[in-house]
Design an enzyme around this catalytic site. Structure first.
Site, PDB file in Angstrom:
ATOM      1  N   SER A  18       0.844  -1.211   0.000  1.00 19.13           N
ATOM      2  CA  SER A  18       0.000   0.000   0.000  1.00 19.13           C
ATOM      3  C   SER A  18       0.872   1.250   0.000  1.00 19.13           C
ATOM      4  O   SER A  18       0.449   2.326  -0.359  1.00 19.13           O
ATOM      5  CB  SER A  18      -0.903  -0.002   1.232  1.00 19.13           C
ATOM      6  OG  SER A  18      -0.100  -0.262   2.370  1.00 19.13           O
ATOM      7  N   CYS A  22       8.245  -3.210  -2.970  1.00 15.36           N
ATOM      8  CA  CYS A  22       9.207  -3.921  -2.138  1.00 15.36           C
ATOM      9  C   CYS A  22      10.108  -4.700  -3.087  1.00 15.36           C
ATOM     10  O   CYS A  22       9.618  -5.444  -3.937  1.00 15.36           O
ATOM     11  CB  CYS A  22       8.499  -4.872  -1.177  1.00 15.36           C
ATOM     12  SG  CYS A  22       9.652  -5.761  -0.142  1.00 15.36           S
ATOM     13  N   ASP A 140      -1.763  -3.893  12.166  1.00 13.07           N
ATOM     14  CA  ASP A 140      -2.017  -4.426  10.828  1.00 13.07           C
ATOM     15  C   ASP A 140      -1.577  -5.883  10.748  1.00 13.07           C
ATOM     16  O   ASP A 140      -0.918  -6.285   9.805  1.00 13.07           O
ATOM     17  CB  ASP A 140      -1.294  -3.577   9.775  1.00 13.07           C
ATOM     18  CG  ASP A 140      -1.969  -3.731   8.410  1.00 13.07           C
ATOM     19  OD1 ASP A 140      -1.368  -3.379   7.392  1.00 13.07           O
ATOM     20  OD2 ASP A 140      -3.095  -4.271   8.381  1.00 13.07           O
TER      21      ASP A 140
HETATM   22  C1  LIG Z   1       1.080 -10.286  -1.648  1.00 11.42           C
HETATM   23  N1  LIG Z   1       1.950 -11.331  -2.239  1.00 11.42           N
HETATM   24  C2  LIG Z   1       1.165 -12.223  -3.165  1.00 11.42           C
HETATM   25  C3  LIG Z   1       3.018 -10.643  -2.933  1.00 11.42           C
HETATM   26  C4  LIG Z   1       3.886 -11.586  -3.735  1.00 11.42           C
HETATM   27  C5  LIG Z   1       5.260 -11.697  -3.082  1.00 11.42           C
HETATM   28  N2  LIG Z   1       5.264 -12.855  -2.340  1.00 11.42           N
HETATM   29  S1  LIG Z   1       5.723 -12.826  -0.814  1.00 11.42           S
HETATM   30  O1  LIG Z   1       5.192 -13.996  -0.224  1.00 11.42           O
HETATM   31  O2  LIG Z   1       5.395 -11.575  -0.255  1.00 11.42           O
HETATM   32  C6  LIG Z   1       7.467 -13.049  -0.777  1.00 11.42           C
HETATM   33  C7  LIG Z   1       8.035 -13.956  -1.617  1.00 11.42           C
HETATM   34  C8  LIG Z   1       9.398 -14.171  -1.525  1.00 11.42           C
HETATM   35  C9  LIG Z   1      10.169 -13.470  -0.602  1.00 11.42           C
HETATM   36  C10 LIG Z   1       9.584 -12.527   0.219  1.00 11.42           C
HETATM   37  N3  LIG Z   1      10.384 -11.857   1.154  1.00 11.42           N
HETATM   38  C11 LIG Z   1      10.161 -10.644   1.716  1.00 11.42           C
HETATM   39  N4  LIG Z   1       9.052  -9.948   1.368  1.00 11.42           N
HETATM   40  C12 LIG Z   1       8.843  -8.740   1.952  1.00 11.42           C
HETATM   41  O3  LIG Z   1       7.754  -7.982   1.618  1.00 11.42           O
HETATM   42  C13 LIG Z   1       6.917  -8.496   0.578  1.00 11.42           C
HETATM   43  C14 LIG Z   1       5.965  -7.402   0.149  1.00 11.42           C
HETATM   44  C15 LIG Z   1       5.082  -6.992   1.308  1.00 11.42           C
HETATM   45  C16 LIG Z   1       4.063  -5.974   0.867  1.00 11.42           C
HETATM   46  C17 LIG Z   1       3.248  -6.465  -0.308  1.00 11.42           C
HETATM   47  C18 LIG Z   1       4.137  -6.859  -1.455  1.00 11.42           C
HETATM   48  C19 LIG Z   1       5.159  -7.882  -1.039  1.00 11.42           C
HETATM   49  C20 LIG Z   1       9.751  -8.253   2.904  1.00 11.42           C
HETATM   50  N5  LIG Z   1       9.785  -7.100   3.664  1.00 11.42           N
HETATM   51  C21 LIG Z   1      10.921  -7.193   4.402  1.00 11.42           C
HETATM   52  N6  LIG Z   1      11.568  -8.342   4.155  1.00 11.42           N
HETATM   53  C22 LIG Z   1      10.859  -9.022   3.223  1.00 11.42           C
HETATM   54  N7  LIG Z   1      11.071 -10.221   2.634  1.00 11.42           N
HETATM   55  C23 LIG Z   1       8.208 -12.323   0.150  1.00 11.42           C
END
Ligand SMILES: CN(C)CCCNS(=O)(=O)c1cccc(Nc2nc(OCC3CCCCC3)c3[nH]cnc3n2)c1
Length: 278
Positions: A18, A22, A140
């Protein structure tokens, strides 16, 4: 020496939150894999910018094994963007894990649910201890904000950012998406308190087991009615009566009747997980 953007190589975009993008990044000096969140502050008021600065400073102070580690921040005034550099969680988020289990029609092990409950409770305990008085209440707590590292240990993410980035008081803006985990007291616009996090945590562990939230509806008005009624289906049969009972207590409409963080940490099944492995 403050870091600069050229100290990092962008590998890919993980997703869009939001607040902005990332991205998965690599630190050039040692090849360490990290993540950064890009937040454009160009349209923020001075107050909102101050709130963002104080939240980032709060994140800097939060060092805990079950909270996503903050490493650094870079402010690019040319693009009015702040980059918050954090630990990369290789295991992804619980939201994606739950979706995958749904697709594969496979329930998660009960042991994993207890582990997630213990580790998030310890993360919340750290926050409520750390800034006693003006406790950073997560506000959240949802599967998309709970990550897993390579060893499938929990990493609670986006602490505090929720408060700054959705601080707009309008319901619609404050809660981006459907507020499945909103507690009855918040639905009644009452004050947020540590037992509100306990309600959200109960919803999260319920969803981890049932692969659906305890309360669902076709719109926010119907959702509010269901949450305030407080009725939800029992957990699927593989899960124990003990887990069912604890989640039911976490989902008590009267916040006073919900367990505290200390109550959860004293639960026999949680204590077992804390005991050193023989
Ligand atoms: C909402 N999902 C379907 C999005 C697809 C993406 N898959 S996922 O499951 O987040 C995914 C897949 C592989 C690695 C990681 N690692 C990771 N993600 C973060 O934030 C993700 C972000 C959070 C806000 C919304 C968009 C995505 C981190 N923040 C700090 N360290 C972080 N490590 C995450």
């Amino acid at each position: 020496m403050p870091s600069k953007l050229s100290d990092y190589e962008v590998i890919c975009t993980i997703g869009v939150g939001s607040y902005g993008k990332c991205k998965k990044i690599k630190r050039r000096s040692d090849g360490k894999i990290l993540a950064w969140k890009e937040i454009n502050y160009g349209s923020m008021s001075e107050t909102e910018k101050q709130m963002l600065v104080s939240e980032v400073n709060l994140l800097r102070g939060l060092r805990h094994e079950f909270i996503v580690r903050y490493y650094d921040r870079i402010v690019d005034r040319n693009t009015t963007t702040i980059y918050i550099i954090m630990e990369y969680c290789e295991g992804g988020d619980l939201g994606s894990l739950i979706s995958r289990c749904k697709r594969e029609r496979k329930y998660l092990e009960e042991e994993f649910a207890w582990k997630v409950l213990r580790q998030i409770t310890l993360a919340l305990h750290e926050c409520q201890q750390r800034v006693k008085g003006s406790a950073v209440l997560h506000r959240d707590l949802k599967p998309a904000n709970v990550f897993l590292d390579a060893a499938h240990e929990v990493k609670l993410g986006d602490f505090g950012l929720a408060r700054v980035l959705h601080h707009d008081t309008s319901f619609a803006k404050t809660f981006v998406g459907t507020p499945y985990y909103m507690s009855p007291e918040l639905m009644d616009h009452c004050s947020y308190n540590e037992k509100s996090d306990m309600w959200s945590l109960g919803c999260l562990i319920y969803e981890l087991c049932s692969l659906s939230p305890p309360f669902t509806a076709i719109n926010q008005q119907h959702l509010a009615v269901k949450i305030k009624e407080g009725k939800f289906r029992p957990l699927p049969s593989p899960y124990s009566a003990e887990l069912q009972e604890l989640i039911s207590r976490m989902l008590k409409i009267d916040a006073v009747l919900r367990p505290s963080i200390e109550d959860i940490l004293k639960h026999s099944r949680i204590l077992e997980l804390s005991a050193p492995k023989k």
